[in-house]
Design an enzyme around this catalytic site. Structure first.
Site, PDB file in Angstrom:
ATOM      1  N   VAL A  82     -10.570  -0.709  -6.708  1.00 46.62           N
ATOM      2  CA  VAL A  82     -11.108  -0.072  -5.509  1.00 46.62           C
ATOM      3  C   VAL A  82     -11.565  -1.225  -4.640  1.00 46.62           C
ATOM      4  CG1 VAL A  82     -12.753   1.557  -4.531  1.00 46.62           C
ATOM      5  CG2 VAL A  82     -11.892   1.912  -6.860  1.00 46.62           C
ATOM      6  N   GLU A  83     -10.873  -1.446  -3.537  1.00 46.62           N
ATOM      7  CA  GLU A  83     -11.174  -2.586  -2.666  1.00 46.62           C
ATOM      8  C   GLU A  83     -11.892  -2.107  -1.419  1.00 46.62           C
ATOM      9  OE1 GLU A  83      -8.489  -5.820  -2.327  1.00 46.62           O
ATOM     10  OE2 GLU A  83      -7.011  -4.904  -3.661  1.00 46.62           O
ATOM     11  N   GLY A  84     -12.986  -2.792  -1.081  1.00 55.04           N
ATOM     12  CA  GLY A  84     -13.779  -2.406   0.067  1.00 55.04           C
ATOM     13  C   GLY A  84     -14.934  -1.510  -0.347  1.00 55.04           C
TER      14      GLY A  84
END
Length: 488
Positions: free
Chosen positions: A83-85
């Site tokens: 999960v990026e951000g």
């Protein structure tokens, strides 16, 4: 005029007479593909009251490029993994789902990489030397962001990340500089700085809007749980959790889409025919660039050109298991770099002790041309190369692996890569064309996300956006799609 108007209902009126496709409509909308974008689009349609949909999925599962696989007793993610951000001003919708589902996630801390950078000839670089190299790369990255902002402010043409490095007279050429450069750009975009757009990636909206933190998903239920979370809000599942909704058709590879002003006819590889008023195509841009789906009549030249201009990158995560650990463990040791004369040669490593305690597992990432090369050789050849690199780093007396897993996304005709990358020369004009409908054919996928292409949240949000474009036409007869002229 400030805008070019694409009239969706008229584009092919003279090319294909309505009588050609005269048939009973079996659904309002056919959704091609059951990845995150397809499921997100279908849910949005359902929420708007368009429930007579059919979802045609080429494989035997939903999730698309979010896919877990059994490996040596572990459940690992061969596609999307992070999960990026996270932890920014805005809430990443995928992070929101992950928290609601209580997925097992692990913060990825790269801050100590300078202390874990290995030489090709063996041993680590001195921490002070490596830290200086990282600081130089950080300054170069900041310079590129400044150039990007100036280009945007003055409405000048885009350049590649490599060109911005040349402007600074600081192109990475040494093994350690190339390794750090690879970590900063290829590890994120799966393509090298020479082809990646500066303006559309520096700074990156994902981190600016949602936060700079990343979390690695290592849950026995799989990262695809987020797709099932969306699906459960409008599809039928039995008590055991199995998807039983008759509107979802598995093992239905679409091979042809006939379209006219009166509707669409979709054919699958097994000869089944489906008819609808509209179709939402959520396959990857890599698949659109192949001949897997035949559009009849052909898509217009402007659409084909926009699809071909975008890049489908390849990001390969190779998992290896050993009988025992021979690498450092503990705080600050999760990620390490290998600096080779050949840029991108098994550069980024991750030990997975936190995620899979006692599993003795490593993950190494390759991309782009290295991914293509590796997909065309045997796993035994790949294993031999991996072991040669590990012996460079940790010495000759290390054990042979017990298992190796080499995903092959590029070779898979239903994906043709892992995610899209924004190349040099593609502007918002071409992006709008990629997303633009053609008659009754609509398009979605992470590659159609205005700000978040290449990410799971981009796929999710793109499904919502594309479905809303269709809804405006189907329900309210607002069937115009405006494309900003180039340079505006």
């Amino acid at each position: 005029m400030a805008f070019t108007t694409v009239l969706m209902m008229v584009v092919f009126g003279l090319l294909l007479a309505p009588s050609t496709l005269a048939a009973d409509v079996t659904a309002s909308v056919i959704v091609v593909g059951a990845g995150m974008s397809g499921i997100s689009a279908a849910k949005t349609l359902s929420d708007a009251g368009i429930k007579d949909i059919v979802i045609l999925e080429a494989t035997d599962r939903i999730g698309g490029r979010i896919r877990e696989q059994e490996f040596g007793g572990l459940n690992v993610e061969i596609g999307a993994n992070w999960v990026e951000g996270v932890n920014g001003n805005e809430l990443n919708p995928i992070w929101d789902m992950a928290k609601k589902l209580k997925l097992k996630v692990f913060f990825s801390d790269y801050d100590n990489l300078y202390a874990n950078t290995y030489k090709q000839a063996g041993g680590k670089y001195e921490s002070s030397f490596a830290q200086s190299a990282f600081e130089k790369a950080d300054n170069l990255e900041e310079f590129g962001k400044g150039v990007s902002e100036k280009l945007t402010a003055t409405k000048q043409g885009d350049i590649s990340i490599l060109v911005s490095q040349r402007l600074k007279n600081q192109v990475p050429t040494t093994p350690i500089d190339m390794a750090i450069d690879y970590y900063k750009y290829d590890y994120e975009f799966a393509e090298p700085p020479r082809v990646t757009s500066l303006q559309n990636t520096q700074p990156l909206a994902t981190f600016t809007n949602f936060g700079e933190d990343l979390y690695f998903v290592a849950d026995p239920r799989g990262y695809s749980s987020v797709v099932y979370h969306v699906a459960r809000q409008f599809l039928t599942f039995d008590k055991s959790g199995k998807l039983t909704d008759p509107r979802v058709k598995f093992n239905k590879a679409v091979t042809e889409i006939k379209h006219s002003p009166s509707g669409v006819i979709v054919k699958t590889e097994d000869g089944t025919v489906y008819r609808a008023k509209y179709v939402m195509v959520s396959v990857s841009v890599g698949v659109l660039q192949t001949k897997l789906i035949d559009f009849v009549p052909d898509l217009p030249p402007w659409k084909i050109l926009s699809v071909y201009q975008f890049d489908m990158s390849i990001y390969t995560k190779i998992f290896i298991k050993f009988p025992h650990k021979f690498w450092p463990t503990g705080n600050g040791t999760e990620f390490f770099l290998y600096a080779h004369d050949k840029r991108g040669y098994y550069t980024i490593w991750q030990q997975l002790e936190a995620q899979y305690p006692g599993a003795n597992a490593l993950l190494v990432t390759v991309t782009d041309d290295e991914s293509r090369r590796i997909e065309q050789q045997s796993d035994e050849e790949t294993k031999a190369e991996v072991m040669e690199v590990l012996r460079d780093m940790f010495g000759k007396n290390i054990p042979e692996p017990t298992d190796i897993l080499v995903p092959k996304w590029w070779s898979n005709r239903f994906f043709k890569g892992t995610f899209s990358n924004w190349p040099i020369g593609v502007t918002r004009f071409e992006y709008d064309q990629i997303r633009a409908p053609v008659g009754r054919i609509y398009f979605t996928g992470e590659h159609t996300s205005e700000h978040y292409n290449g990410y799971v949240h981009g796929a999710y949000l793109a499904g919502i956006d594309s479905a809303n474009i269709l809804i405006r036409c189907a329900k309210y007869r607002q069937c115009k799609y405006d494309i900003k002229q180039k340079g505006t």
